[in-house]
Design a protein around this motif. Structure first.
Motif, PDB file in Angstrom:
ATOM      1  N   VAL A   1      34.861  53.394  36.448  1.00  0.00           N
ATOM      2  CA  VAL A   1      34.344  52.124  35.924  1.00  0.00           C
ATOM      3  C   VAL A   1      35.394  51.029  36.088  1.00  0.00           C
ATOM      4  N   GLY A   2      36.650  51.376  35.894  1.00  0.00           N
ATOM      5  CA  GLY A   2      37.725  50.385  35.888  1.00  0.00           C
ATOM      6  C   GLY A   2      37.901  49.648  37.198  1.00  0.00           C
ATOM      7  N   VAL A   3      37.717  50.349  38.324  1.00  0.00           N
ATOM      8  CA  VAL A   3      37.940  49.704  39.625  1.00  0.00           C
ATOM      9  C   VAL A   3      36.876  48.637  39.919  1.00  0.00           C
ATOM     10  N   PRO A   4      35.569  48.956  39.850  1.00  0.00           N
ATOM     11  CA  PRO A   4      34.584  47.887  40.088  1.00  0.00           C
ATOM     12  C   PRO A   4      34.637  46.780  39.037  1.00  0.00           C
ATOM     13  N   TYR A   5      34.994  47.138  37.803  1.00  0.00           N
ATOM     14  CA  TYR A   5      35.155  46.100  36.783  1.00  0.00           C
ATOM     15  C   TYR A   5      36.280  45.147  37.182  1.00  0.00           C
ATOM     16  N   GLY A   6      37.384  45.708  37.660  1.00  0.00           N
ATOM     17  CA  GLY A   6      38.507  44.883  38.120  1.00  0.00           C
ATOM     18  C   GLY A   6      38.113  44.007  39.300  1.00  0.00           C
ATOM     19  N   LEU A   7      37.244  44.537  40.164  1.00  0.00           N
ATOM     20  CA  LEU A   7      36.735  43.765  41.301  1.00  0.00           C
ATOM     21  C   LEU A   7      35.972  42.538  40.795  1.00  0.00           C
ATOM     22  N   ALA A   8      35.024  42.774  39.858  1.00  0.00           N
ATOM     23  CA  ALA A   8      34.225  41.669  39.312  1.00  0.00           C
ATOM     24  C   ALA A   8      35.122  40.632  38.642  1.00  0.00           C
ATOM     25  N   GLU A   9      36.144  41.107  37.952  1.00  0.00           N
ATOM     26  CA  GLU A   9      37.076  40.217  37.247  1.00  0.00           C
ATOM     27  C   GLU A   9      37.861  39.359  38.248  1.00  0.00           C
ATOM     28  N   LYS A  10      38.301  39.980  39.336  1.00  0.00           N
ATOM     29  CA  LYS A  10      39.059  39.246  40.358  1.00  0.00           C
ATOM     30  C   LYS A  10      38.188  38.164  41.003  1.00  0.00           C
ATOM     31  N   VAL A  11      36.942  38.513  41.353  1.00  0.00           N
ATOM     32  CA  VAL A  11      36.034  37.535  41.963  1.00  0.00           C
ATOM     33  C   VAL A  11      35.709  36.420  40.972  1.00  0.00           C
ATOM     34  N   SER A  12      35.581  36.783  39.711  1.00  0.00           N
ATOM     35  CA  SER A  12      35.258  35.800  38.671  1.00  0.00           C
ATOM     36  C   SER A  12      36.275  34.659  38.643  1.00  0.00           C
ATOM     37  N   GLY A  13      37.516  34.973  38.940  1.00  0.00           N
ATOM     38  CA  GLY A  13      38.557  33.952  38.931  1.00  0.00           C
ATOM     39  C   GLY A  13      38.529  33.022  40.126  1.00  0.00           C
ATOM     40  N   LEU A  14      37.665  33.322  41.125  1.00  0.00           N
ATOM     41  CA  LEU A  14      37.633  32.520  42.353  1.00  0.00           C
ATOM     42  C   LEU A  14      36.597  31.397  42.340  1.00  0.00           C
ATOM     43  N   TRP A  15      35.633  31.460  41.420  1.00  0.00           N
ATOM     44  CA  TRP A  15      34.554  30.461  41.464  1.00  0.00           C
ATOM     45  C   TRP A  15      35.046  29.016  41.306  1.00  0.00           C
ATOM     46  N   PRO A  16      35.972  28.716  40.400  1.00  0.00           N
ATOM     47  CA  PRO A  16      36.457  27.322  40.320  1.00  0.00           C
ATOM     48  C   PRO A  16      37.059  26.837  41.640  1.00  0.00           C
ATOM     49  N   ALA A  17      37.845  27.704  42.295  1.00  0.00           N
ATOM     50  CA  ALA A  17      38.473  27.315  43.565  1.00  0.00           C
ATOM     51  C   ALA A  17      37.426  27.140  44.660  1.00  0.00           C
ATOM     52  N   LEU A  18      36.406  28.022  44.679  1.00  0.00           N
ATOM     53  CA  LEU A  18      35.381  27.926  45.712  1.00  0.00           C
ATOM     54  C   LEU A  18      34.537  26.657  45.534  1.00  0.00           C
ATOM     55  N   LYS A  19      34.256  26.281  44.297  1.00  0.00           N
ATOM     56  CA  LYS A  19      33.522  25.030  44.043  1.00  0.00           C
ATOM     57  C   LYS A  19      34.336  23.825  44.525  1.00  0.00           C
ATOM     58  N   GLU A  20      35.627  23.861  44.249  1.00  0.00           N
ATOM     59  CA  GLU A  20      36.500  22.769  44.687  1.00  0.00           C
ATOM     60  C   GLU A  20      36.574  22.725  46.214  1.00  0.00           C
ATOM     61  N   LEU A  21      36.616  23.896  46.831  1.00  0.00           N
ATOM     62  CA  LEU A  21      36.637  23.976  48.290  1.00  0.00           C
ATOM     63  C   LEU A  21      35.355  23.389  48.879  1.00  0.00           C
ATOM     64  N   ALA A  22      34.225  23.701  48.248  1.00  0.00           N
ATOM     65  CA  ALA A  22      32.937  23.176  48.717  1.00  0.00           C
ATOM     66  C   ALA A  22      32.898  21.652  48.651  1.00  0.00           C
ATOM     67  N   ARG A  23      33.572  21.058  47.684  1.00  0.00           N
ATOM     68  CA  ARG A  23      33.587  19.599  47.526  1.00  0.00           C
ATOM     69  C   ARG A  23      34.435  18.905  48.591  1.00  0.00           C
ATOM     70  N   HIS A  24      35.490  19.594  49.079  1.00  0.00           N
ATOM     71  CA  HIS A  24      36.481  18.889  49.893  1.00  0.00           C
ATOM     72  C   HIS A  24      36.675  19.439  51.301  1.00  0.00           C
ATOM     73  N   CYS A  25      36.170  20.618  51.622  1.00  0.00           N
ATOM     74  CA  CYS A  25      36.545  21.277  52.876  1.00  0.00           C
ATOM     75  C   CYS A  25      36.046  20.542  54.116  1.00  0.00           C
ATOM     76  N   ASN A  26      36.636  20.890  55.212  1.00  0.00           N
ATOM     77  CA  ASN A  26      36.200  20.458  56.543  1.00  0.00           C
ATOM     78  C   ASN A  26      34.736  20.874  56.722  1.00  0.00           C
TER      79      ASN A  26
END
Length: 457
Positions: free
Chosen positions: A364-389
């Protein structure tokens, strides 16, 4: 103090300090039982505070053993309190990685030793301690190189780092108008110690470096590690040596076609968990790629400060999620191994059940850690969508869906393994958290796609 003076167990990779303590105790017990010699435990394996430090046990060395063994307070942890002339005594235990590190100075031995006394934890004595915790030090002269060195042992580089030792010695040398001409690592060094030093200089000098190889090169340059002889990272960093010696590099070492065929084979692992980790790693990799395609070009020069902030989390997540491809497969394998344990007696059944429950929690711990790691990327991905090439618009769209798919996969892998876990509190907490991260992924992906749809070239 003996034919085998000290035998430490040091955690390097995929092993805990507690496991090293267990290894040390089993080894000490067997050594004493099979050879009839006295064995002491030190470091994290010590059974009393007075035996944690190796110098305390070694005091008097071999010559003092007959008298020492006769004292009740120095009875060995294993074996007889009897002096064995042909063997002496052995110390075993568990400790963090010790780094032997020397800093080169163009000065006298006495001046180098003066700096060593300033920085080492012991200092000049109990009334004049030095500045750096968990550091031993002495000044000496290296005749063959015609220079002095402050020779140090870093007993715990997490407490006092390589770069801290170097910078503090440089500070003292500057006050004495002494030139520092590089430094020298003796033996092997953990990769983390090098990367910690890299992060220090990257932050200090406001640099932008992502690749591990380039970070290592930066540290070699800033610390002058090649001042006395060439520094070859593949021969000096312990993790690289371990990897080079491995016959099976795991799933991530396989070509893409071989990985896909391994997933498609008639075997429970690799399965959905490893595929979810791969999807997440690819989503993060696309985020990193889009950031780099929007950085360092004259036409996007105004975006450089934004991209320097956004790229590192994607790059780091990419590396960590790649590692989870194999971690998920190993986690499931530990549960399968527990199922094979004998169950003929009540005691065996109890051990088997406990191992299976632990295996499920690990799974359980490994996929949970995966979800947690991805969860931390959404703010950066939204910012990337606003400004990227905008030429990379479709890449960001794919990244959003890959990251969302990774969390979906993690959610299903967590929930299916939770069903068999007996710990109700653990089940409830994990279920609530992973469900929350799934909803966050759905919303995060939708927001990213909506932001991109609003942008026009």
């Amino acid at each position: 103090m003996g034919a085998l003076d000290v035998c430490p167990f040091v955690p390097v990779r995929n092993v805990s300090m507690e496991e090293c303590v267990t290894c040390a105790r089993i080894f000490g017990q067997r050594l004493a039982a099979e050879l009839g010699v006295p064995v002491y435990l030190y470091g994290a394996a010590a059974q009393s505070e007075s035996r944690k430090a190796l110098p305390s046990i070694r005091a008097g060395e071999y010559e003092a053993l007959p008298e020492k063994l006769a004292k009740p307070e120095w009875a060995p942890d294993f074996g007889p309190p009897v002096f064995v002339p042909r063997w002496g005594a052995t110390v075993t235990g568990a400790r963090t990685f010790l780094i032997a590190y020397n800093i080169n100075l163009l000065c006298t031995k006495e001046l180098a030793h003066r700096i060593a006394l300033n920085i080492r934890e012991q200092g000049r004595g109990p009334d004049q301690p030095g500045r750096l915790k968990k550091v031993q030090g002495i000044g000496w002269y290296l005749e063959e190189e015609n220079m002095a060195q402050v020779s140090t042992n870093l007993l715990d580089f997490e407490t006092t780092s390589l770069h801290t030792v170097y910078e503090e010695i440089c500070r003292d040398a500057q006050e004495l108008n002494l030139p520092v001409v590089g430094s020298q690592l003796v033996g092997l060094v953990p990769k983390k110690a090098m990367l910690d030093a890299a992060e220090f200089y990257i932050k200090k000098e406001k640099l932008f470096i992502l690749e591990e190889e380039q970070k290592i090169r930066l540290v070699v340059n800033r610390l002058g590690l090649d001042s006395l002889s060439p520094f070859h990272p593949r021969e000096r960093i312990i993790e690289y040596l371990v990897e080079a010696g491995e016959v099976d590099g795991g799933l991530v070492a396989k070509p893409l076609g071989a990985f896909v065929r391994a997933v498609g084979a008639r075997s429970a692992a690799p399965g959905g968990g490893s595929v979810s980790a791969a999807a997440g790693a690819l989503g993060a990799a696309l985020g990193s790629m889009v950031g780099l395609m929007s950085y360092g070009k004259r036409q996007f020069e105004d975006l450089d400060p934004i991209m320097r902030k956004l790229i590192p989390p994607f790059h780091q997540a990419m590396e960590e999620l790649v590692a989870m491809v194999d971690a998920d497969s190993r986690a499931f394998s530990s549960y399968m191994e527990a199922m094979k344990l004998p169950k003929n007696t009540p005691e065996e059944q109890e051990r088997r059940t406990a191992a299976m429950q632990q295996g499920l929690k690990t799974a359980v711990g490994v996929p949970y850690g995966l979800a947690e790691k991805v969860s931390g990327l959404w703010p950066a991905l939204k910012e990337l969508a606003r400004h990227c090439n905008l030429a990379c618009k479709s890449d960001v769209q794919v990244a959003a869906k890959m990251l969302e798919a990774a969390v979906f996969g993690a959610y299903f892998n967590v929930t299916i393994n939770l069903k068999e876990i007996a710990d109700d509190k653990f089940k409830r907490v994990m279920s609530q958290k992973v469900s929350g991260m799934l909803e966050e992924a759905k919303q995060g992906s939708a927001v990213v796609l909506a932001l991109l749809d609003k942008r026009v070239a």
